[in-house]
Design a protein around this motif. Structure first.
Motif, PDB file in Angstrom:
ATOM      1  N   GLY A 172      18.529  47.585  81.430  1.00  0.00           N
ATOM      2  CA  GLY A 172      19.817  48.127  81.026  1.00  0.00           C
ATOM      3  C   GLY A 172      19.645  49.450  80.325  1.00  0.00           C
ATOM      4  N   PRO A 173      20.723  50.205  80.186  1.00  0.00           N
ATOM      5  CA  PRO A 173      20.630  51.521  79.550  1.00  0.00           C
ATOM      6  C   PRO A 173      20.121  51.433  78.117  1.00  0.00           C
ATOM      7  CG  PRO A 173      22.741  51.242  80.667  1.00  0.00           C
ATOM      8  CD  PRO A 173      22.077  49.898  80.672  1.00  0.00           C
ATOM      9  N   GLY A 174      19.099  52.209  77.824  1.00  0.00           N
ATOM     10  CA  GLY A 174      18.609  52.322  76.471  1.00  0.00           C
ATOM     11  C   GLY A 174      17.675  51.225  75.994  1.00  0.00           C
ATOM     12  N   VAL A 175      17.460  50.197  76.819  1.00  0.00           N
ATOM     13  CA  VAL A 175      16.632  49.073  76.367  1.00  0.00           C
ATOM     14  C   VAL A 175      15.192  49.518  76.125  1.00  0.00           C
ATOM     15  CG1 VAL A 175      15.667  46.823  76.966  1.00  0.00           C
ATOM     16  CG2 VAL A 175      18.076  47.323  77.448  1.00  0.00           C
ATOM     17  N   TRP A 176      14.573  50.156  77.126  1.00  0.00           N
ATOM     18  CA  TRP A 176      13.188  50.589  76.969  1.00  0.00           C
ATOM     19  C   TRP A 176      13.065  51.660  75.894  1.00  0.00           C
ATOM     20  CZ3 TRP A 176       8.540  49.106  77.196  1.00  0.00           C
ATOM     21  CH2 TRP A 176       7.476  50.018  77.218  1.00  0.00           C
ATOM     22  N   GLU A 177      14.027  52.556  75.836  1.00  0.00           N
ATOM     23  CA  GLU A 177      14.000  53.623  74.836  1.00  0.00           C
ATOM     24  C   GLU A 177      14.070  53.048  73.427  1.00  0.00           C
ATOM     25  OE1 GLU A 177      14.929  55.246  78.678  1.00  0.00           O
ATOM     26  OE2 GLU A 177      15.826  53.575  77.547  1.00  0.00           O
ATOM     27  N   SER A 178      14.709  51.907  73.287  1.00  0.00           N
ATOM     28  CA  SER A 178      14.787  51.236  71.992  1.00  0.00           C
ATOM     29  C   SER A 178      13.528  50.433  71.683  1.00  0.00           C
ATOM     30  CB  SER A 178      16.011  50.306  71.964  1.00  0.00           C
ATOM     31  OG  SER A 178      16.015  49.505  70.812  1.00  0.00           O
ATOM     32  N   MET A 179      12.999  49.756  72.693  1.00  0.00           N
ATOM     33  CA  MET A 179      11.894  48.827  72.464  1.00  0.00           C
ATOM     34  C   MET A 179      10.527  49.495  72.405  1.00  0.00           C
ATOM     35  SD  MET A 179      13.275  45.975  71.921  1.00  0.00           S
ATOM     36  CE  MET A 179      11.733  45.071  71.827  1.00  0.00           C
ATOM     37  N   GLU A 180      10.314  50.533  73.201  1.00  0.00           N
ATOM     38  CA  GLU A 180       8.974  51.143  73.256  1.00  0.00           C
ATOM     39  C   GLU A 180       8.500  51.646  71.890  1.00  0.00           C
ATOM     40  OE1 GLU A 180       5.762  53.974  73.920  1.00  0.00           O
ATOM     41  OE2 GLU A 180       7.779  54.459  73.190  1.00  0.00           O
ATOM     42  N   PRO A 181       9.347  52.319  71.074  1.00  0.00           N
ATOM     43  CA  PRO A 181       8.888  52.712  69.737  1.00  0.00           C
ATOM     44  C   PRO A 181       8.555  51.515  68.843  1.00  0.00           C
ATOM     45  CG  PRO A 181      10.827  53.979  70.369  1.00  0.00           C
ATOM     46  CD  PRO A 181      10.676  52.882  71.374  1.00  0.00           C
ATOM     47  N   ARG A 182       9.277  50.417  69.025  1.00  0.00           N
ATOM     48  CA  ARG A 182       8.967  49.214  68.245  1.00  0.00           C
ATOM     49  C   ARG A 182       7.587  48.678  68.614  1.00  0.00           C
ATOM     50  NH1 ARG A 182      14.553  45.596  68.281  1.00  0.00           N
ATOM     51  NH2 ARG A 182      16.021  47.335  67.946  1.00  0.00           N
ATOM     52  N   PHE A 183       7.314  48.655  69.922  1.00  0.00           N
ATOM     53  CA  PHE A 183       6.006  48.189  70.366  1.00  0.00           C
ATOM     54  C   PHE A 183       4.892  49.076  69.807  1.00  0.00           C
ATOM     55  CE2 PHE A 183       7.794  46.167  74.520  1.00  0.00           C
ATOM     56  CZ  PHE A 183       8.319  45.124  73.774  1.00  0.00           C
ATOM     57  N   GLN A 184       5.122  50.376  69.786  1.00  0.00           N
ATOM     58  CA  GLN A 184       4.127  51.285  69.229  1.00  0.00           C
ATOM     59  C   GLN A 184       3.909  51.001  67.742  1.00  0.00           C
ATOM     60  OE1 GLN A 184       2.151  53.323  70.754  1.00  0.00           O
ATOM     61  NE2 GLN A 184       3.072  53.338  72.795  1.00  0.00           N
ATOM     62  N   ALA A 185       4.993  50.669  67.030  1.00  0.00           N
ATOM     63  CA  ALA A 185       4.870  50.332  65.606  1.00  0.00           C
ATOM     64  C   ALA A 185       4.058  49.047  65.427  1.00  0.00           C
ATOM     65  CB  ALA A 185       6.252  50.183  64.978  1.00  0.00           C
ATOM     66  N   PHE A 186       4.273  48.059  66.299  1.00  0.00           N
ATOM     67  CA  PHE A 186       3.492  46.829  66.221  1.00  0.00           C
ATOM     68  C   PHE A 186       2.013  47.120  66.499  1.00  0.00           C
ATOM     69  CE2 PHE A 186       7.571  44.685  67.908  1.00  0.00           C
ATOM     70  CZ  PHE A 186       8.134  44.688  66.639  1.00  0.00           C
ATOM     71  N   LYS A 187       1.765  48.020  67.420  1.00  0.00           N
ATOM     72  CA  LYS A 187       0.386  48.421  67.741  1.00  0.00           C
ATOM     73  C   LYS A 187      -0.298  49.048  66.536  1.00  0.00           C
ATOM     74  CE  LYS A 187      -2.154  51.654  70.730  1.00  0.00           C
ATOM     75  NZ  LYS A 187      -2.050  52.621  71.850  1.00  0.00           N
ATOM     76  N   ASN A 188       0.472  49.687  65.668  1.00  0.00           N
ATOM     77  CA  ASN A 188      -0.096  50.377  64.509  1.00  0.00           C
ATOM     78  C   ASN A 188      -0.609  49.438  63.432  1.00  0.00           C
ATOM     79  OD1 ASN A 188       0.433  52.868  65.629  1.00  0.00           O
ATOM     80  ND2 ASN A 188       2.381  53.158  64.548  1.00  0.00           N
TER      81      ASN A 188
END
Length: 211
Positions: A84-100
């Motif tokens: 859906g619109p904006g889903v990946w754009e919202s989630m990808e930064p969160r995943f990067q934060a979890f990676k940190n």
């Protein structure tokens, strides 16, 4: 077993201290052996129905934690980009934060244990999947609380909601096919203030006392 040297109020204060902390560093102020010791201790006493012990844990630290989240991002991307619109754009930064973060505690249910329990207790066989969730949930809250009392921040995620992620993690962590991914606890030294307890419903709505 000797009497405990902590009070009920001290235990409740420790449990209340556990919060969801998203701002994490990829550093640890204690040894990996100490982290492993905490997880082992939790597994040594966490209750389960009929002591069936379906919970399993994979402890992933340091560079391996970053590899894990690279894998999650790779597996989740194709699904979330078309969700859906904006889903990946919202989630990808969160995943990067979890990676940190510094590490992951990955919680599984062992399917064969559940099946064995169902065969051994046929009258209540239909309940063992639910009871396994209870057991792993207790392990999650205990590990989470213990790590935060140790000085870490942590947040609990449910990345198994994206099916390709579970398949990829099962292979990456070399666990059997009957293992079911239940949750992932990211942890590391805090990069933010410790959160306050969020507002809760009035106690009269959540507690009924009969006497």
């Amino acid at each position: 077993m000797s009497a405990l040297q902590i009070s009920t109020d001290q235990w409740l204060a420790a449990a209340k201290y556990r919060r969801t902390v998203y701002g994490l560093k990829d550093t640890s102020h204690v040894s990996d052996a100490r982290i492993e010791e905490i997880v082992k201790e939790v597994l040594s006493f966490t209750p389960s129905s009929n002591n069936t012990q379906p919970a399993r844990i994979s402890l992933v630290l340091g560079a391996k934690h970053k590899e894990l989240w690279d894998l999650v991002i790779h597996a989740a991307g194709p699904v979330l980009k078309v969700a859906g619109p904006g889903v990946w754009e919202s989630m990808e930064p969160r995943f990067q934060a979890f990676k940190n973060a510094y590490g992951s505690v990955v919680f599984w249910d062992r399917g064969e244990t559940i099946k064995e329990s169902q065969k051994a207790h046929k009258a209540s066989a239909h309940m063992f999947e639910q009871w396994a969730d209870h057991a792993t949930g207790m392990a999650q809250i205990l590990v989470w609380t213990a790590l935060e009392i140790e000085g870490f921040g942590a947040n609990l995620q449910h990345i198994g909601a994206i099916p390709p992620v579970e398949v990829a993690l099962r292979k990456f962590l070399d666990v059997p096919d009957d293992y079911k991914l239940k949750a992932n606890l990211n942890f590391g030294e805090k990069a933010q203030p410790h959160p306050e307890v969020p507002a809760k419903l009035p106690i009269k709505e959540t507690l009924t006392v009969f006497s």
